[in-house]
Design an enzyme around this catalytic site. Structure first.
Site, PDB file in Angstrom:
ATOM      1  N   LYS A 132       0.838  -1.212   0.000  1.00 38.05           N
ATOM      2  CA  LYS A 132       0.000   0.000   0.000  1.00 38.05           C
ATOM      3  C   LYS A 132       0.867   1.254   0.000  1.00 38.05           C
ATOM      4  O   LYS A 132       0.561   2.236  -0.686  1.00 38.05           O
ATOM      5  CB  LYS A 132      -0.920   0.009   1.225  1.00 38.05           C
ATOM      6  CG  LYS A 132      -2.234  -0.668   0.975  1.00 38.05           C
ATOM      7  CD  LYS A 132      -3.152   0.254   0.187  1.00 38.05           C
ATOM      8  CE  LYS A 132      -4.388  -0.497  -0.309  1.00 38.05           C
ATOM      9  NZ  LYS A 132      -5.135   0.236  -1.317  1.00 38.05           N
ATOM     10  N   LYS A 212      -2.463 -10.663  -8.904  1.00 35.78           N
ATOM     11  CA  LYS A 212      -3.800 -11.019  -8.412  1.00 35.78           C
ATOM     12  C   LYS A 212      -4.783  -9.942  -8.860  1.00 35.78           C
ATOM     13  O   LYS A 212      -4.405  -8.763  -9.004  1.00 35.78           O
ATOM     14  CB  LYS A 212      -3.789 -11.186  -6.899  1.00 35.78           C
ATOM     15  CG  LYS A 212      -3.730  -9.903  -6.152  1.00 35.78           C
ATOM     16  CD  LYS A 212      -4.169 -10.001  -4.704  1.00 35.78           C
ATOM     17  CE  LYS A 212      -4.159  -8.570  -4.198  1.00 35.78           C
ATOM     18  NZ  LYS A 212      -4.677  -8.204  -2.999  1.00 35.78           N
ATOM     19  N   LYS A 215      -8.556  -4.050  -7.665  1.00 34.91           N
ATOM     20  CA  LYS A 215      -8.984  -2.757  -8.207  1.00 34.91           C
ATOM     21  C   LYS A 215      -7.801  -1.806  -8.314  1.00 34.91           C
ATOM     22  O   LYS A 215      -7.682  -1.054  -9.285  1.00 34.91           O
ATOM     23  CB  LYS A 215     -10.070  -2.149  -7.321  1.00 34.91           C
ATOM     24  CG  LYS A 215     -10.674  -0.953  -8.011  1.00 34.91           C
ATOM     25  CD  LYS A 215     -11.607  -0.168  -7.171  1.00 34.91           C
ATOM     26  CE  LYS A 215     -11.995   1.085  -7.950  1.00 34.91           C
ATOM     27  NZ  LYS A 215     -12.478   2.139  -7.088  1.00 34.91           N
TER      28      LYS A 215
HETATM   29  P1  TYM Z   1     -10.641  -6.776   0.400  1.00 34.34           P
HETATM   30  O1  TYM Z   1     -11.749  -5.787   0.485  1.00 34.34           O
HETATM   31  O2  TYM Z   1      -9.408  -6.337  -0.291  1.00 34.34           O
HETATM   32  O3  TYM Z   1     -11.123  -8.096  -0.289  1.00 34.34           O
HETATM   33  C1  TYM Z   1     -12.332  -8.763   0.104  1.00 34.34           C
HETATM   34  C2  TYM Z   1     -12.122 -10.252   0.000  1.00 34.34           C
HETATM   35  O4  TYM Z   1     -11.852 -10.630  -1.358  1.00 34.34           O
HETATM   36  C3  TYM Z   1     -10.668 -11.414  -1.400  1.00 34.34           C
HETATM   37  N1  TYM Z   1      -9.952 -11.156  -2.665  1.00 34.34           N
HETATM   38  C4  TYM Z   1      -9.450 -12.097  -3.454  1.00 34.34           C
HETATM   39  N2  TYM Z   1      -9.437 -13.441  -3.366  1.00 34.34           N
HETATM   40  C5  TYM Z   1      -8.841 -14.131  -4.368  1.00 34.34           C
HETATM   41  N3  TYM Z   1      -8.258 -13.540  -5.448  1.00 34.34           N
HETATM   42  C6  TYM Z   1      -8.241 -12.205  -5.573  1.00 34.34           C
HETATM   43  N4  TYM Z   1      -7.685 -11.647  -6.645  1.00 34.34           N
HETATM   44  C7  TYM Z   1      -8.849 -11.417  -4.553  1.00 34.34           C
HETATM   45  N5  TYM Z   1      -9.006 -10.087  -4.356  1.00 34.34           N
HETATM   46  C8  TYM Z   1      -9.685  -9.947  -3.185  1.00 34.34           C
HETATM   47  C9  TYM Z   1      -9.838 -10.950  -0.209  1.00 34.34           C
HETATM   48  O5  TYM Z   1      -8.885 -11.898   0.188  1.00 34.34           O
HETATM   49  C10 TYM Z   1     -10.920 -10.736   0.830  1.00 34.34           C
HETATM   50  O6  TYM Z   1     -11.252 -11.932   1.482  1.00 34.34           O
HETATM   51  N6  TYM Z   1      -8.397  -6.487   4.860  1.00 34.34           N
HETATM   52  C11 TYM Z   1      -9.572  -7.030   4.187  1.00 34.34           C
HETATM   53  C12 TYM Z   1     -10.884  -6.632   4.820  1.00 34.34           C
HETATM   54  C13 TYM Z   1     -11.053  -6.953   6.275  1.00 34.34           C
HETATM   55  C14 TYM Z   1     -11.231  -8.255   6.825  1.00 34.34           C
HETATM   56  C15 TYM Z   1     -11.432  -8.045   8.224  1.00 34.34           C
HETATM   57  C16 TYM Z   1     -11.253  -9.544   6.277  1.00 34.34           C
HETATM   58  C17 TYM Z   1     -11.126  -6.053   7.291  1.00 34.34           C
HETATM   59  N7  TYM Z   1     -11.362  -6.714   8.470  1.00 34.34           N
HETATM   60  C18 TYM Z   1     -11.652  -9.137   9.079  1.00 34.34           C
HETATM   61  C19 TYM Z   1     -11.472 -10.625   7.138  1.00 34.34           C
HETATM   62  C20 TYM Z   1     -11.654 -10.408   8.529  1.00 34.34           C
HETATM   63  C21 TYM Z   1      -9.570  -6.515   2.746  1.00 34.34           C
HETATM   64  O7  TYM Z   1      -9.074  -5.446   2.474  1.00 34.34           O
HETATM   65  O8  TYM Z   1     -10.261  -7.291   1.866  1.00 34.34           O
END
Ligand code: TYM
Length: 343
Positions: A132, A212, A215
């Site tokens: 990030k 991966k 966005k």
């Molecule tokens: P975020 O918003 O980036 O993504 C949401 C979920 O989608 C999954 N994901 C993917 N899985 C496989 N391939 C990809 N290319 C891909 N892109 C996104 C992410 O692994 C995620 O599960 N930090 C977290 C949000 C969060 C969270 C939490 C998750 C905040 N508190 C507590 C679990 C538990 C995030 O930014 O996810």
């Protein structure tokens, strides 16, 4: 009205479900403006599958999003869009609890308390922090560093022991476990250690076929977008880079387009063979995938539109979710304050 799941339950979810005892599921997703194929195949389809078997809590993490989204109206709009998208993709408010992180202020309180048991070196080494920081070098705010501590608090506050996520969250999950352990060591057994639950595609590659899907990279397939957009995105996908001419045999095992076909039809083996023997060209393969993605998500796209036209319904689900969680969040915080000498 209750939206129907649009995806199949995964093997990982089945495995988790076979563990004796009733798990409590928690996961979070950022309101980032779009929901892409990586989100769905990597995480959301497990949210949907797990809600039928377990107590499940899903959170739209607007506090986390503030580390990179700074316009109030944009954040508000994206939060509602993400809620509508999750409901359209199959989250059922009768079976799970869906809410917005900032509606339960206990999350930030617990995050502060967790920060007191977390060595700085643990957060500094988190790969997502470095990633990030390089993506937004002019805005390396402090919350980017403490981001995983808030994530640990999100999970722990509800004593969740299973967390459906994609592979990119594995390091955060490991850190959550370490933080919980550090807290339990200092103040006595208080929290359970959460475990990640992955789908069979824990990392979905983007349209570039290398990184991966994300966005911030700009390599997404926006599953609830207009069919034209989805088709354009799929047609831009990189296939097997060694296949130059239409008559060259392909390598389906490295072709992202062919790999994704597994989730959109039961003819994967035939498609695999077609690519291998050059019976099928890359363009044919992409057209087919685009058609299938558009068709698969058509009901969810329609439902998403309906929900966005009825914001009161979406907001009602989110408010009810936060209210339902209040007693549990308050009870955890009362116990934590007691243990830490705050009351
Ligand atoms: P975020 O918003 O980036 O993504 C949401 C979920 O989608 C999954 N994901 C993917 N899985 C496989 N391939 C990809 N290319 C891909 N892109 C996104 C992410 O692994 C995620 O599960 N930090 C977290 C949000 C969060 C969270 C939490 C998750 C905040 N508190 C507590 C679990 C538990 C995030 O930014 O996810």
């Amino acid at each position: 009205m209750i939206a129907q799941p649009t995806t199949e339950p995964s093997a990982a979810a089945d495995a988790a479900a076979s563990v004796p005892g009733r798990h409590r599921i928690f996961s979070g997703i950022q309101p980032s403006g779009i929901v892409h194929l990586g989100n769905d195949l990597g995480a959301i389809r497990n949210y949907v599958a797990l809600q039928t078997e377990f107590e499940a809590i899903y959170c739209i993490v607007d506090y986390h999003a503030l580390t990179s989204t700074h316009e109030a109206d944009v954040l508000r709009q994206r939060t509602r869009e993400m809620a509508a998208a999750l409901l359209a993709l199959g989250l059922d408010p009768e079976r799970c609890t869906l809410f917005v992180q900032s509606h339960r202020p206990e999350h930030t309180e617990l995050a502060w308390l967790f920060a007191t048991v977390t060595p700085v070196s643990w957060v500094e080494r988190t790969p997502t922090y470095k990633e990030k920081a390089s993506q937004q070098p002019d805005d390396v705010n402090h919350a980017l560093l403490t981001y995983p501590i808030l994530q640990a608090a999100d999970i722990a506050i509800y004593q969740a022991d299973r967390v459906p996520v994609g592979k990119d969250q594995a390091a955060h999950l490991e850190l959550s476990r370490e933080i919980v352990r550090a807290f339990n060591r200092r103040y006595g057994q208080t929290f359970v250690e959460p475990q990640a639950v992955f789908t069979e595609t824990p990392t979905v590659l983007g349209t570039d076929g290398v990184r991966k899907m994300s966005k911030s990279v700009g390599n997404t397939i926006d599953i609830l977008g207009e069919p034209d957009l989805v088709r354009r995105q799929v047609m831009s996908m990189v296939t097997d880079t060694q296949r130059i001419k239409r008559t060259d045999p392909g390598r389906p095992e490295v072709c992202n387009v062919c790999q994704l076909q597994r989730f959109f039809g039961d003819d994967y083996e035939d498609l695999w063979d077609g690519e291998r023997t050059a019976r099928t060209g890359c363009v044919d393969m992409k057209r087919l995938l685009a058609d299938r993605i558009v068709t698969r998500y058509a009901p969810a796209r329609e439902r998403y539109r309906e929900l966005m036209a009825d914001p009161a319904q979406v907001d009602g689900v989110l408010e009810a979710g936060a209210d339902r969680l209040r007693p549990r969040a308050e009870a955890t915080m009362a116990a934590v304050r007691e243990r830490m000498g705050l009351r």
